[in-house]
Scaffold this motif. Structure first.
Motif, PDB file in Angstrom:
ATOM      1  N   ASN A   5       4.539  21.722 -28.097  1.00 14.84           N
ATOM      2  CA  ASN A   5       5.158  21.602 -29.411  1.00 14.84           C
ATOM      3  C   ASN A   5       5.885  20.256 -29.436  1.00 14.84           C
ATOM      4  O   ASN A   5       6.870  20.073 -28.714  1.00 14.84           O
ATOM      5  N   PRO A   6       5.406  19.291 -30.249  1.00 13.77           N
ATOM      6  CA  PRO A   6       5.992  17.949 -30.200  1.00 13.77           C
ATOM      7  C   PRO A   6       7.470  17.916 -30.566  1.00 13.77           C
ATOM      8  O   PRO A   6       8.173  16.952 -30.259  1.00 13.77           O
ATOM      9  N   ASP A   7       7.961  18.977 -31.221  1.00 11.11           N
ATOM     10  CA  ASP A   7       9.377  18.975 -31.605  1.00 11.11           C
ATOM     11  C   ASP A   7      10.283  19.556 -30.522  1.00 11.11           C
ATOM     12  O   ASP A   7      11.492  19.617 -30.696  1.00 11.11           O
ATOM     13  N   ALA A   8       9.681  20.034 -29.436  1.00  8.34           N
ATOM     14  CA  ALA A   8      10.499  20.721 -28.429  1.00  8.34           C
ATOM     15  C   ALA A   8      10.619  19.934 -27.131  1.00  8.34           C
ATOM     16  O   ALA A   8      10.933  20.475 -26.083  1.00  8.34           O
ATOM     17  N   MET A   9      10.377  18.631 -27.197  1.00  2.00           N
ATOM     18  CA  MET A   9      10.437  17.834 -25.971  1.00  2.00           C
ATOM     19  C   MET A   9      11.888  17.537 -25.584  1.00  2.00           C
ATOM     20  O   MET A   9      12.710  17.205 -26.432  1.00  2.00           O
ATOM     21  N   GLU A  10      12.154  17.662 -24.300  1.00  7.71           N
ATOM     22  CA  GLU A  10      13.481  17.262 -23.816  1.00  7.71           C
ATOM     23  C   GLU A  10      13.454  15.815 -23.302  1.00  7.71           C
ATOM     24  O   GLU A  10      14.438  15.089 -23.422  1.00  7.71           O
ATOM     25  N   VAL A  11      12.318  15.446 -22.725  1.00  8.24           N
ATOM     26  CA  VAL A  11      12.214  14.109 -22.139  1.00  8.24           C
ATOM     27  C   VAL A  11      10.861  13.497 -22.513  1.00  8.24           C
ATOM     28  O   VAL A  11       9.829  14.163 -22.393  1.00  8.24           O
ATOM     29  N   LEU A  31      11.586  22.914 -14.933  1.00 11.03           N
ATOM     30  CA  LEU A  31      11.180  23.573 -16.195  1.00 11.03           C
ATOM     31  C   LEU A  31      11.567  22.787 -17.440  1.00 11.03           C
ATOM     32  O   LEU A  31      11.799  23.365 -18.504  1.00 11.03           O
ATOM     33  N   ARG A  32      11.649  21.477 -17.314  1.00  6.65           N
ATOM     34  CA  ARG A  32      11.957  20.656 -18.491  1.00  6.65           C
ATOM     35  C   ARG A  32      10.679  20.385 -19.282  1.00  6.65           C
ATOM     36  O   ARG A  32       9.618  20.158 -18.686  1.00  6.65           O
ATOM     37  N   ASN A  33      10.797  20.397 -20.610  1.00  2.36           N
ATOM     38  CA  ASN A  33       9.669  20.048 -21.470  1.00  2.36           C
ATOM     39  C   ASN A  33       9.551  18.529 -21.523  1.00  2.36           C
ATOM     40  O   ASN A  33      10.465  17.848 -21.997  1.00  2.36           O
ATOM     41  N   VAL A  34       8.437  18.045 -21.020  1.00  5.09           N
ATOM     42  CA  VAL A  34       8.264  16.604 -20.825  1.00  5.09           C
ATOM     43  C   VAL A  34       6.956  16.149 -21.467  1.00  5.09           C
ATOM     44  O   VAL A  34       5.927  16.815 -21.322  1.00  5.09           O
ATOM     45  N   LEU A  35       7.010  15.023 -22.158  1.00  7.58           N
ATOM     46  CA  LEU A  35       5.777  14.399 -22.659  1.00  7.58           C
ATOM     47  C   LEU A  35       5.629  13.032 -21.999  1.00  7.58           C
ATOM     48  O   LEU A  35       6.532  12.185 -22.094  1.00  7.58           O
TER      49      LEU A  35
END
Ligand SMILES: Cc1cc2nc3c(=O)[nH]c(=O)nc-3n(C[C@H](O)[C@H](O)[C@H](O)COP(=O)(O)OP(=O)(O)OC[C@H]3O[C@@H](n4cnc5c(N)ncnc54)[C@H](O)[C@@H]3O)c2cc1C
Length: 304
Positions: A5-11, A31-35
């Protein structure tokens, strides 16, 4: 690729080579949301074998990156986008990154692992030999070309620095200043003491066979045979985004970081070649690993 989900990135990590993937591994394991956004142009892409990195000595650079990417993307919160990041902006809660394909993403923290771009001298044949028989670093390639007829394409302090390191690897050493030599009397005395020759004639072409150096063609029409040449080459940042965001650069054109990989812009971290003079896969992996841990700690401190 893991769905995201592109809106849920943390890093967001710009650059998915050794430094970026190393940061992503530490973040994925937390468990970090990373793109990761990467456009597939690591600086060592032309070199056939990479050396001086434990467990991967002599491996193809792309194979090290392939294995790393496979291991990192096994963590389901880490996502990969093949694209070029062209714009970076600060937002109220973090950063907005836009890519050439017109996509945009936000995240709380930004890691720049974009490496550097070598500005090779405009000598015919040099680009084809880069990383094969014209090399930048004795630690990466010096052992393989030890005891060979070796040139150093550099002048002044840079030439002396390289000569002092390479002298231990070969006795047949010539500094190629390709123009008027610029050495102090003390430096000149050192070169004489160590039997290091200096050629000032301009190099007009590097004759080679598939990147393997044969001869240097000099401006007076003569040819000089060499087995290998070290070249001290200027570089620039591969991405203008850190500077556009306000990240300060050092006098040597690296992104300025502190001991925890933080740039001068809060929330932006840098790792790998873009922020270090120690240019190696091992250092990129090490600094990326520290970056991943420090970004995770900052996110933790903000929410715990
Ligand atoms: C010819 C050569 C040979 C080398 N040989 C060795 C060796 O034998 N051993 C060794 O230890 N080291 C070697 N090195 C050094 C080593 O390659 C680097 O230290 C290492 O690649 C640095 O990793 P990095 O992740 O910081 O940058 P890089 O590996 O350069 O990767 C940067 C990544 O960021 C991406 N990127 C940049 N800007 C953007 C953007 N705007 N959007 C999306 N993606 C972007 C690029 O496509 C690239 O994938 C060599 C270097 C060169 C030039």
């Amino acid at each position: 690729m893991n769905n995201y989900n592109p809106d849920a990135m943390e890093v967001i990590i710009l650059g998915g080579s050794y430094a970026g993937l190393s940061a992503a591994m530490a973040l994925g394991r937390s468990l970090r949301n990373v793109l990761i956004i990467d456009n597939g142009l690591p600086c060592n892409r032309q070199t056939p074998h990479s050396h001086n990195f434990l467990t991967q000595d002599g491996e193809k650079p792309a194979e090290i990156a392939r294995k790393a990417k496979e291991q990192v993307l096994a963590y389901s919160t880490v996502h990969w986008l093949e694209d070029t990041a062209v714009k970076g902006e600060k937002t109220q809660h973090g950063f907005l990154i836009t890519t050439t394909s017109g996509k945009s993403f936000t995240a709380k923290k930004l890691v720049v692992a974009t490496g550097v771009k070598d500005n090779l001298p405009d000598i015919k044949g040099l680009a084809a030999c880069w990383g094969i028989s014209v090399v930048h670093c004795p630690y990466c390639h010096g052992y393989e070309i030890r005891n060979q007829k070796t040139g150093i394409l550099a002048n002044g302090d840079k030439a002396i620095h390289l000569a002092s390191l390479v002298k231990n690897l070969t006795d047949d050493l010539t500094i190629l200043t390709s123009g008027k030599a610029d050495f102090s009397p003390e430096q000149q005395a050192k070169l004489e003491k160590h039997n290091i020759k200096v050629v000032e004639l301009e190099i007009v072409e590097i004759e080679h066979d598939g990147g393997v150096l044969k001869n240097l063609l000099l401006i007076d029409g003569s040819k000089a045979g060499f087995d290998a040449v070290y070249a001290a080459v200027p570089f620039e940042q591969h991405s203008h985004i850190p500077a556009a965001l306000g990240c300060e650069l050092t006098e040597h054109h690296h992104i300025q970081i502190d001991h925890l990989q933080r740039t001068s812009v809060p929330g932006v971290y840098a790792c790998g070649d873009n922020s270090s003079g120690m240019r190696s896969v091992a250092n990129a992996v090490s600094s990326g690993n520290l970056t991943g841990g420090m970004v995770n700690k900052e996110l933790t401190d903000e929410s715990f």
